[in-house]
Motif scaffolding. Structure first.
Motif, mmCIF file in Angstrom:
data_model
loop_
_atom_site.group_PDB
_atom_site.id
_atom_site.type_symbol
_atom_site.label_atom_id
_atom_site.label_comp_id
_atom_site.label_asym_id
_atom_site.label_seq_id
_atom_site.Cartn_x
_atom_site.Cartn_y
_atom_site.Cartn_z
ATOM 1 N N ILE A 11 -12.663 6.468 3.347
ATOM 2 C CA ILE A 11 -11.313 6.700 2.826
ATOM 3 C C ILE A 11 -11.284 7.931 1.923
ATOM 4 O O ILE A 11 -12.107 8.090 1.027
ATOM 5 C CB ILE A 11 -10.822 5.465 2.027
ATOM 6 C CG1 ILE A 11 -10.485 4.338 2.980
ATOM 7 C CG2 ILE A 11 -9.597 5.809 1.172
ATOM 8 C CD1 ILE A 11 -9.350 4.630 3.916
ATOM 9 N N VAL A 12 -10.312 8.764 2.204
ATOM 10 C CA VAL A 12 -10.044 9.922 1.353
ATOM 11 C C VAL A 12 -8.653 9.725 0.758
ATOM 12 O O VAL A 12 -7.724 9.328 1.458
ATOM 13 C CB VAL A 12 -10.078 11.238 2.168
ATOM 14 C CG1 VAL A 12 -9.724 12.421 1.284
ATOM 15 C CG2 VAL A 12 -11.444 11.417 2.819
ATOM 16 N N LYS A 13 -8.552 9.960 -0.539
ATOM 17 C CA LYS A 13 -7.238 9.900 -1.183
ATOM 18 C C LYS A 13 -7.058 11.130 -2.039
ATOM 19 O O LYS A 13 -7.878 11.415 -2.908
ATOM 20 C CB LYS A 13 -7.136 8.640 -2.054
ATOM 21 C CG LYS A 13 -5.875 8.567 -2.893
ATOM 22 C CD LYS A 13 -4.620 8.433 -2.049
ATOM 23 C CE LYS A 13 -3.353 8.541 -2.874
ATOM 24 N NZ LYS A 13 -2.148 8.577 -2.020
ATOM 25 N N ILE A 57 -2.860 6.861 2.391
ATOM 26 C CA ILE A 57 -4.219 7.394 2.386
ATOM 27 C C ILE A 57 -4.223 8.762 3.061
ATOM 28 O O ILE A 57 -3.382 9.043 3.906
ATOM 29 C CB ILE A 57 -5.225 6.437 3.058
ATOM 30 C CG1 ILE A 57 -4.773 6.032 4.454
ATOM 31 C CG2 ILE A 57 -5.463 5.219 2.187
ATOM 32 C CD1 ILE A 57 -5.781 5.163 5.195
ATOM 33 N N SER A 58 -5.174 9.596 2.645
ATOM 34 C CA SER A 58 -5.246 10.942 3.208
ATOM 35 C C SER A 58 -6.229 11.015 4.371
ATOM 36 O O SER A 58 -6.265 12.014 5.097
ATOM 37 C CB SER A 58 -5.665 11.943 2.122
ATOM 38 O OG SER A 58 -5.000 11.692 0.905
ATOM 39 N N GLY A 59 -7.027 9.966 4.538
ATOM 40 C CA GLY A 59 -7.967 9.937 5.656
ATOM 41 C C GLY A 59 -8.762 8.647 5.653
ATOM 42 O O GLY A 59 -8.835 7.970 4.624
ATOM 43 N N GLY A 60 -9.323 8.294 6.802
ATOM 44 C CA GLY A 60 -10.163 7.110 6.889
ATOM 45 C C GLY A 60 -9.425 5.900 7.422
ATOM 46 O O GLY A 60 -8.249 5.986 7.793
ATOM 47 N N HIS A 61 -10.153 4.782 7.483
ATOM 48 C CA HIS A 61 -9.591 3.543 8.036
ATOM 49 C C HIS A 61 -9.961 2.363 7.163
ATOM 50 O O HIS A 61 -11.042 2.337 6.561
ATOM 51 C CB HIS A 61 -10.118 3.297 9.452
ATOM 52 C CG HIS A 61 -9.553 4.254 10.442
ATOM 53 N ND1 HIS A 61 -10.118 5.482 10.679
ATOM 54 C CD2 HIS A 61 -8.454 4.172 11.236
ATOM 55 C CE1 HIS A 61 -9.391 6.125 11.582
ATOM 56 N NE2 HIS A 61 -8.381 5.350 11.939
ATOM 57 N N ILE A 62 -9.076 1.385 7.130
ATOM 58 C CA ILE A 62 -9.369 0.133 6.430
ATOM 59 C C ILE A 62 -9.023 -1.020 7.366
ATOM 60 O O ILE A 62 -7.948 -1.036 7.975
ATOM 61 C CB ILE A 62 -8.539 0.001 5.135
ATOM 62 C CG1 ILE A 62 -8.856 1.154 4.181
ATOM 63 C CG2 ILE A 62 -8.808 -1.347 4.467
ATOM 64 C CD1 ILE A 62 -8.076 1.119 2.886
ATOM 65 N N LEU A 69 -5.320 -1.848 8.440
ATOM 66 C CA LEU A 69 -4.318 -1.950 7.378
ATOM 67 C C LEU A 69 -3.275 -0.835 7.502
ATOM 68 O O LEU A 69 -2.082 -1.109 7.563
ATOM 69 C CB LEU A 69 -5.024 -1.871 6.023
ATOM 70 C CG LEU A 69 -4.224 -2.165 4.759
ATOM 71 C CD1 LEU A 69 -3.610 -3.550 4.790
ATOM 72 C CD2 LEU A 69 -5.125 -2.041 3.525
ATOM 73 N N TYR A 70 -3.723 0.400 7.544
ATOM 74 C CA TYR A 70 -2.784 1.534 7.568
ATOM 75 C C TYR A 70 -2.542 2.056 8.985
ATOM 76 O O TYR A 70 -1.883 3.057 9.169
ATOM 77 C CB TYR A 70 -3.294 2.670 6.673
ATOM 78 C CG TYR A 70 -3.061 2.408 5.201
ATOM 79 C CD1 TYR A 70 -1.861 2.755 4.591
ATOM 80 C CD2 TYR A 70 -4.034 1.785 4.416
ATOM 81 C CE1 TYR A 70 -1.632 2.510 3.247
ATOM 82 C CE2 TYR A 70 -3.822 1.539 3.071
ATOM 83 C CZ TYR A 70 -2.616 1.911 2.491
ATOM 84 O OH TYR A 70 -2.396 1.663 1.164
ATOM 85 N N HIS A 71 -3.124 1.383 9.954
ATOM 86 C CA HIS A 71 -2.935 1.785 11.347
ATOM 87 C C HIS A 71 -2.612 0.558 12.169
ATOM 88 O O HIS A 71 -2.842 -0.570 11.734
ATOM 89 C CB HIS A 71 -4.206 2.448 11.901
ATOM 90 C CG HIS A 71 -4.604 3.682 11.163
ATOM 91 N ND1 HIS A 71 -5.345 3.634 10.002
ATOM 92 C CD2 HIS A 71 -4.349 4.989 11.402
ATOM 93 C CE1 HIS A 71 -5.532 4.876 9.562
ATOM 94 N NE2 HIS A 71 -4.942 5.706 10.393
#
Ligand SMILES: Nc1ncnc2c1ncn2[C@@H]1O[C@H](COP(=O)(O)OP(=O)(O)OP(=O)(O)O)[C@@H](O)[C@H]1O
Ligand SMILES: [Mg+2]
Length: 261
Positions: A11-13, A57-62, A69-71
């Motif tokens: 994750i990038v924020k 979020i600016s990048g990555g996956h959760i 979560l964000y996808h």
């Protein structure tokens, strides 16, 4: 071993030019009690707020409980989550903040019943029965008809915990829930968290400066610095034998500030 209930992957924020989380990855097992510690500004609140879907979020996956979560999946790939997906995912997670954020014009009972009735369509009688059980659990059944202004800080925070639990989350996030409290009120809130930890199998992530509590409560400690996990391990390893210099420096400062470790 059980599959992780939370998988945070790279994750990038960023806030404008400021990179707050810099490729953060971590996993949490179901039922695990995790304490996040680290200096001010290291990104602890940010990662909890991201899990609560209060940020972008600016990048990555959760992945939470098996779902992104964000996808969300579409045509064999992943696309950014829409509001409905975020809404569904949000029900898996509850969060309690440093400042209680109770609805000031609603009594304690209504504070606890509101979300289940509005977001899940739970009938009033059912929501109130559950709310009274939760208020009983946090030791405040007798305050059900009081207004938030009539409560102490510790009592307000216990209502906030009951309110978050009312949606039956699988995961609870606690962000410095005792930092705004007078010292004599801290223990009553920590006791509720101890009780939750021992009586439920909820996954709990806790940001705290109460190192003594983190030591007793957590299965695992994560030490954050500058948006990265610098060191992690069992409480005894981190507190008695920190390997990284940054962890050692942080703990020395915390002890010098009068915190018990
Ligand atoms: N909305 C925002 N806009 C810009 N920068 C932000 C925002 N929220 C947080 N930050 C920055 O992100 C960094 C991480 O903040 P965060 O609140 O996650 O730190 P923290 O580890 O919780 O610190 P503390 O122990 O003081 O609560 C900080 O540098 C902070 O200034
Ligand atoms: Mg914070």
């Amino acid at each position: 071993m059980a599959a992780p209930i939370i998988r945070i992957d790279n994750i990038v924020k960023r806030y404008g030019p400021l990179t707050v989380l810099d490729g953060l990855s971590m996993e949490v097992l179901p039922g695990e009690k995790l304490a996040l510690i680290g200096p001010s500004g290291s990104g602890k609140t940010t990662i909890l707020r991201i899990l609560m879907t209060l940020e972008t979020i600016s990048g990555g996956h959760i992945e939470v409980d098996g779902d992104q979560l964000y996808h969300m999946p579409k045509n064999g790939g992943l696309v950014p989550a829409d509001d409905r997906h975020l809404h569904t995912m949000r029900e898996k997670i509850g969060m309690v903040f440093q400042h209680f954020n109770l609805f000031p014009h609603k009594c304690v009972l209504d504070n606890v019943t509101l979300a289940p009735m509005l977001t899940k369509g739970v009938a009033k009688a059912t929501a109130e029965k559950r709310a009274m059980e939760l208020l009983d659990m946090v030791g405040l059944a007798d305050k059900a008809r009081n207004m938030p202004a009539q409560l102490s800080g510790g009592q307000k925070q216990r209502v906030a915990i009951a309110r978050a639990l009312a949606l039956s989350p699988k995961i609870m996030l606690f962000d410095e829930v005792t930092s705004a409290l007078d010292p004599e009120l801290v223990e009553e809130v920590l006791n509720v968290m101890r009780k939750l930890a021992s009586e439920t199998d909820m996954t709990m992530l806790l940001v705290t400066h109460e190192m003594g509590f983190a030591h007793d409560f957590a299965d695992r400690i994560l030490f954050f610095d500058r948006g990265k996990i610098v060191e992690e391990g069992k409480p005894d390893e981190i507190f008695r034998n920190p390997r990284q210099e940054r962890t050692q420096t942080f703990l020395r400062k915390i002890i010098a500030a009068g915190h018990r470790v």
